[in-house]
Design a protein around this motif. Structure first.
Motif, PDB file in Angstrom:
ATOM      1  N   GLN A 127       0.822  -1.204   0.000  1.00  0.00           N
ATOM      2  CA  GLN A 127       0.000   0.000   0.000  1.00  0.00           C
ATOM      3  C   GLN A 127       0.861   1.261   0.000  1.00  0.00           C
ATOM      4  N   ARG A 128       0.242   2.325  -0.454  1.00  0.00           N
ATOM      5  CA  ARG A 128       0.904   3.613  -0.438  1.00  0.00           C
ATOM      6  C   ARG A 128       1.001   4.117   0.997  1.00  0.00           C
ATOM      7  N   GLU A 129       2.165   4.658   1.359  1.00  0.00           N
ATOM      8  CA  GLU A 129       2.377   5.123   2.725  1.00  0.00           C
ATOM      9  C   GLU A 129       3.007   6.512   2.739  1.00  0.00           C
ATOM     10  N   LEU A 130       2.695   7.257   3.783  1.00  0.00           N
ATOM     11  CA  LEU A 130       3.297   8.565   3.936  1.00  0.00           C
ATOM     12  C   LEU A 130       4.766   8.414   4.311  1.00  0.00           C
ATOM     13  N   VAL A 131       5.618   9.124   3.594  1.00  0.00           N
ATOM     14  CA  VAL A 131       7.038   9.172   3.926  1.00  0.00           C
ATOM     15  C   VAL A 131       7.317  10.405   4.784  1.00  0.00           C
ATOM     16  N   ALA A 132       6.836  11.549   4.314  1.00  0.00           N
ATOM     17  CA  ALA A 132       7.040  12.802   5.031  1.00  0.00           C
ATOM     18  C   ALA A 132       6.067  13.845   4.514  1.00  0.00           C
ATOM     19  N   GLY A 133       5.670  14.754   5.394  1.00  0.00           N
ATOM     20  CA  GLY A 133       4.801  15.842   5.002  1.00  0.00           C
ATOM     21  C   GLY A 133       5.242  17.132   5.671  1.00  0.00           C
TER      22      GLY A 133
END
Length: 122
Positions: free
Chosen positions: A44-50
């Motif tokens: 699945q797509r995951e947050l790396v950084a925001g």
């Protein structure tokens, strides 16, 4: 339809570094949040950084201390400096933006890029 355009992906050896860049295809209202997601093969797509427009950042635990996210609000540009890369971080990396606060789920983001492939060889 505004799109985000990523660049900077490629092939790198484990332990190496890459810097990704993202720019909108046309001028948009300053996003509240810009972020990098990644999607490894079969996962699945995951947050790396925001990062918010105010400069508040959030990172996945697995990248803390190795990755740095930054943005240029005047140009709506977003960057991700990646150091000490690992083979398991091979993925398509996506730039995303939304007008509101930072969320970790990809479903909250309105604007997306096509993705840039990052391959880390062992």
């Amino acid at each position: 339809q505004v799109q985000l355009v990523e660049s900077g992906g490629g092939l790198v050896q484990a332990g190496g570094s890459l810097t990704l860049s993202c720019v909108p295809s046309e001028r948009i209202a300053t996003p509240g949040t810009m972020a990098w997601f990644r999607q490894p093969p079969g996962k699945q797509r995951e947050l790396v950084a925001g990062v918010t427009s105010g400069g508040t950042t959030s990172y996945a635990d697995s990248v803390k201390g190795r990755f740095t996210i930054s943005r240029d609000n005047a140009k709506n540009m977003l960057y991700l400096e990646m150091n000490s890369l690992k083979p398991e971080e091979t993925a398509v990396y996506y730039c995303a933006a939304r007008l509101g606060d930072l969320y970790r789920s990809s479903s909250f983001y309105n604007y997306w890029g096509q993705g840039t492939q990052v391959t880390v060889s062992s």
